[in-house]
Design an enzyme around this catalytic site. Structure first.
Site, mmCIF file in Angstrom:
data_model
loop_
_atom_site.group_PDB
_atom_site.id
_atom_site.type_symbol
_atom_site.label_atom_id
_atom_site.label_comp_id
_atom_site.label_asym_id
_atom_site.label_seq_id
_atom_site.Cartn_x
_atom_site.Cartn_y
_atom_site.Cartn_z
ATOM 1 N N GLN A 33 0.919 -1.085 0.062
ATOM 2 C CA GLN A 33 -0.078 -0.026 0.146
ATOM 3 C C GLN A 33 1.063 1.254 0.040
ATOM 4 O O GLN A 33 1.532 1.517 0.970
ATOM 5 C CB GLN A 33 -0.864 -0.142 1.065
ATOM 6 N N HIS B 225 2.976 -6.913 2.658
ATOM 7 C CA HIS B 225 2.357 -7.819 3.389
ATOM 8 C C HIS B 225 2.743 -9.118 2.505
ATOM 9 O O HIS B 225 2.264 -9.059 1.403
ATOM 10 C CB HIS B 225 0.859 -7.448 3.394
ATOM 11 N N HIS C 281 6.221 -1.058 3.134
ATOM 12 C CA HIS C 281 6.160 -2.365 3.787
ATOM 13 C C HIS C 281 5.424 -3.122 2.766
ATOM 14 O O HIS C 281 4.386 -2.519 2.170
ATOM 15 C CB HIS C 281 5.718 -2.565 5.018
ATOM 16 N N HIS D 96 5.990 3.991 6.276
ATOM 17 C CA HIS D 96 7.264 3.278 6.229
ATOM 18 C C HIS D 96 7.047 2.266 5.323
ATOM 19 O O HIS D 96 5.966 1.281 5.348
ATOM 20 C CB HIS D 96 7.969 2.617 7.310
#
Length: 183
Positions: free
Chosen positions: A90, A105, A103, A101
């Site tokens: 996202q 998933h 990332h 930050h």
């Protein structure tokens, strides 16, 4: 308390200290267990440098991040008996990013694993809803997500895990990463 043998430098996910949740590191990237996993084995991969957007990553960080996603993805699929993976980034607050930050998933999936929630694609609503809102679970000010235009999702059944539970999973996953071939 740290899941990684010999880990001494603190590791941050945004402004949150997550060193005990980290189960794998590279020079540029780390992998951590999730506070509120959507399905068993749901983990996050993030660059060590705190940057909000994928476009802020250097070419080396981009490469390392996605090579780590690939390697960790193989491992969690094996360990949690998945037959597929959801890999989601996202990229920015308007895309549902709950911690500024970068990332990714990684969520191991199986046939019919979310039929009780409406089917395979229910994972996207769960990522966008409160269930995937790591920032709120880590202590973001109440109401910030709603101010950004994201509705609250009924989440009573999903409670944040204890530090002890996350450390135990991180320690197990660290051992499993040792078995995973290096790309």
């Amino acid at each position: 308390m740290s899941a990684l043998k010999g880990a001494t430098a603190p590791i941050y996910f945004g402004s949150f200290l997550v060193t005990p949740q980290v189960f794998h590191t590279t020079p540029l990237t780390f992998a951590l267990v999730n506070l509120k996993p959507i399905l068993p084995g749901h983990v996050l991969i993030s660059p060590r440098r705190v940057v909000p957007r994928v476009s802020d990553l250097t070419p080396a960080e981009t490469s390392d991040l996605f090579l780590t996603v690939r390697r960790v993805g193989r491992m969690v699929e094996r360990v949690y008996g998945g037959s597929s993976l959801n890999i989601a980034v996202q990229d920015g607050v308007d895309a549902g990013q709950s911690v500024a930050h970068v990332h990714a998933h990684i969520i191991p999936r199986r046939a019919a694993d979310l039929d009780h929630r409406g089917g395979t694609d229910a994972v996207y609503d769960m990522l966008d809803g409160e269930e995937g809102d790591v920032g709120k679970a880590l202590g973001e000010v109440d109401g910030e997500r709603e101010k950004r235009g994201f509705p609250a999702v009924d989440n009573e059944a999903r409670k944040p895990r204890s530090l002890e539970e996350m450390v135990a999973e991180a320690e197990m996953l660290a051992r499993e990463m040792e078995k995973e071939p290096v790309d």
